[in-house]
Motif scaffolding. Structure first.
Motif, PDB file in Angstrom:
ATOM      1  N   LEU A 527       0.812  -1.217   0.000  1.00 19.98           N
ATOM      2  CA  LEU A 527       0.000   0.000   0.000  1.00 19.98           C
ATOM      3  C   LEU A 527       0.843   1.265   0.000  1.00 19.98           C
ATOM      4  CD1 LEU A 527      -2.838  -1.041   2.478  1.00 19.98           C
ATOM      5  CD2 LEU A 527      -3.023  -0.714   0.005  1.00 19.98           C
ATOM      6  N   LEU A 528       2.080   1.170   0.496  1.00 21.36           N
ATOM      7  CA  LEU A 528       2.941   2.357   0.524  1.00 21.36           C
ATOM      8  C   LEU A 528       3.178   2.930  -0.870  1.00 21.36           C
ATOM      9  CD1 LEU A 528       5.708   1.541   3.178  1.00 21.36           C
ATOM     10  CD2 LEU A 528       3.896   3.253   3.336  1.00 21.36           C
ATOM     11  N   LYS A 529       3.076   2.075  -1.891  1.00 22.97           N
ATOM     12  CA  LYS A 529       3.362   2.525  -3.264  1.00 22.97           C
ATOM     13  C   LYS A 529       2.457   3.679  -3.685  1.00 22.97           C
ATOM     14  CE  LYS A 529       2.659  -1.351  -5.388  1.00 22.97           C
ATOM     15  NZ  LYS A 529       2.578  -2.360  -6.487  1.00 22.97           N
ATOM     16  N   THR A 530       1.215   3.643  -3.239  1.00 27.30           N
ATOM     17  CA  THR A 530       0.232   4.638  -3.701  1.00 27.30           C
ATOM     18  C   THR A 530      -0.413   5.395  -2.542  1.00 27.30           C
ATOM     19  OG1 THR A 530      -1.472   2.909  -3.718  1.00 27.30           O
ATOM     20  CG2 THR A 530      -0.311   3.332  -5.795  1.00 27.30           C
ATOM     21  N   ASP A 531       0.236   5.398  -1.373  1.00 25.58           N
ATOM     22  CA  ASP A 531      -0.352   5.988  -0.176  1.00 25.58           C
ATOM     23  C   ASP A 531      -0.279   7.515  -0.237  1.00 25.58           C
ATOM     24  OD1 ASP A 531      -0.854   6.887   2.515  1.00 25.58           O
ATOM     25  OD2 ASP A 531      -0.553   4.807   3.150  1.00 25.58           O
TER      26      ASP A 531
END
Length: 558
Positions: A527-531
């Motif tokens: 989720l960090l990729k698009t947070d």
């Protein structure tokens, strides 16, 4: 004259004390009277009611209803559920290290969330495995059993003394023969640090999921490790963190503020419930810029952490307003091994604010707007407000989300697809590199259709509400043609929705699949990729000027 004045003052004080004693006496009488009525009522029910009564069920229902009228957190635990309370407080229990859940369509419990490096996962149990038997005893729900009672019986069978072994027989979706796993129970400590890693060459990130025993220690260890990797700035992610132990919150705040500073105070009806808690140790870092991420799921001890750091101007709070759970609960032992988790006081953070929500409606907190709330000031003189929860210094608006995604996220169909994917693909790419192909997305859509996945469209519900309003106001017949035309435009079109929201659906499906391989840590890393929140926090921390300005500028009323 002075003797007359003394007499009148004495008489007045005696009158006041008498009134107080009278009020106390009336309260005690009312309590005794209604307890006597309840005892007499149930005695007569038990003696004369046409059918035999289940005392445990009926009286527990009465207790639970009474407590539900107080606040959402005062809870009764029967003697077979007290371990649940202890686990909530400590994060520890002895068992196999996996959540289970009941599936109505199967009539059985399944492995719903095995923890990384725990006995269940190490033995080979997977997400979605259907529990058939434990130590030779069959576990299938009967028609007479409540789902919750059945799930409790399965959970109880899986738990036991550390070092003891058990055999769990399961059916794995997609396989023909049952599988049997021999598992050694051990003390399970649920880690509170979900993820700790470097986001840039100078920005560290720590995500916390709760405040259980040793949370502050674990955060300290994670922060030391990040600093050794070059971290000079920190993002502390408390989104979705429902809180836990107040003491751990105090120790965590102590990592960033000096010894001897007040972190939280509690105020209750009795003297024992009123206290002030200060930092006791030397801090780990007084200078590192910190951004604390919050949202509606940030509650209790997590709110104390965010609020205290905000009140000392030690961190920028970013995201959305927090939940507003400012009530303190304490466990109290009751007869026959039962327990009561009882609200005894309210939290107040260093500025003097109470973080408790203004009121609750339908079980959800209601916050006062800043325009109606009381003003308080931080250590640097910034204006902050009470009214429920912690309002962020920097608000990051949520993207709109259709009902389709909400229904899909909570559906058995999404879970089952992730299970099938896991059982037909031995490995996948890393959490940061994994993605579904166009062919796999088409297969996912076909799977949902095959399983008859349905969802409720908000537009259709709003149209139905509008029809009813028009009917009441006398416009329904006149507007019928327009209503019919609008209804035709809003006809349920799954193909359109799945194409229009494709990116969001892919993200949800990919996250669920990643969790099946890499557990919660992997899902968080994916989720960090698009947070959006994390990206905003990294940007803020990269600007020393903007960061400093936020911590020195007063907030204005909205």
């Amino acid at each position: 004259m002075k003797y007359v004045l003394f007499f009148l003052l004495t008489l007045s004080a005696a009158s006041a004390n008498g009134q107080k004693m009278s009020a106390t006496g009336r309260h005690n009488f009312e309590t005794s009277k209604h307890l006597d009525i309840f005892n007499s009522l149930y005695r007569d029910l038990d003696l004369y009611y046409v059918d035999t009564l289940d005392a445990k069920k009926n009286i527990e229902n009465a207790l639970l209803y009474m407590l539900s009228q107080l606040d959402p957190y005062t809870t009764y635990y029967s003697n077979d559920n007290t371990e649940e309370l202890k686990q909530m407080a400590t994060g520890k229990y002895a068992g196999i290290g996996s959540l289970i859940s009941f599936r109505n369509d199967l009539g059985r419990c399944i492995i719903s969330d095995p923890y990384r490096d725990m006995p269940a996962a190490e033995a080979g149990l997977r997400l979605g495995d259907i529990i058939l038997s434990i130590d030779g005893k069959e576990f299938a729900k009967t028609d007479k059993q409540e789902a919750a009672d059945f799930s409790s019986s399965v959970s109880e069978a899986l738990r036991g003394l550390p070092g003891t072994t058990l055999e769990v027989r399961v059916r794995r979706p997609g396989t023909d023969k049952p599988l049997t796993f021999k598992i050694t129970r051990r003390t399970i400590t649920i880690p509170s640090v979900t993820l700790s890693e470097m986001l840039t060459d100078s920005t560290g990130y720590i995500a916390l999921n709760g405040f259980t025993e040793n949370t502050a220690r674990d955060v300290r260890l994670a922060l030391v490790a990040l600093k050794q990797q070059g971290a000079r700035r920190l993002i502390l992610d408390l989104r979705g963190n429902g809180g836990g132990l107040m003491g751990e919150a105090i120790q965590l705040v102590n990592l960033f503020i000096p010894r001897g500073k007040e972190v939280v105070s509690t105020r209750g009806k009795v003297k024992e419930s009123t206290a002030t808690y200060k930092t006791q140790a030397e801090p780990l870092d007084l200078e590192m810029p910190v951004v604390v991420l919050t949202d509606f799921g940030t509650a209790s001890a997590a709110e104390i952490t965010a609020g205290a750091l905000q009140d000392y101007d030690r961190a920028v709070v970013m995201g959305r307003r927090t939940y507003g759970k400012g009530l303190v609960q304490e466990p109290r032992e009751l007869p026959y091994g039962t327990m009561l988790k009882l609200t005894t006081s309210k939290y107040y953070i260093p500025s003097g604010r109470c973080i408790q929500a203004y009121k609750f409606e339908d079980g959800r907190p209601v916050h006062r707007p800043d325009s109606l709330a009381d003003e308080f000031t931080t250590a640097a003189g910034r204006i902050v407000y009470d009214g429920g929860g912690i309002a962020p210094d920097v608000e990051v608006a949520l993207d709109s989300m259709p009902n389709l995604l909400l229904y899909l996220a909570a559906s058995d169909e999404l879970f089952d697809y992730a299970v099938r994917y896991r059982n037909t693909h031995d490995t996948i790419a890393s959490p940061t590199d994994f993605s579904l192909t166009e062919t796999e997305y088409a297969q996912f859509r076909a799977f949902l259709k095959e399983k008859n996945f349905t969802y409720d469209r908000q537009s259709a519900r709003l149209l139905e509400t509008l029809r009813k309003v028009a009917q009441r106001e006398g416009y329904a017949e006149e507007a019928q043609t327009e209503f019919n035309a609008l209804e035709a435009k809003l006809t349920h079109n799954e193909d359109f929705d799945f194409e229009h929201w494709k990116n969001e659906i892919l993200k949800l499906a990919e996250q669920t699949i990643v969790a099946a391989y890499y557990y919660d840590e992997g899902a968080a890393r994916y989720l960090l990729k698009t947070d959006k929140d994390v990206k905003a926090a990294v940007e803020l921390l990269s600007s020393k000027e903007n960061y400093g300005q936020i911590l020195s500028s007063p907030r204005k009323r909205k």
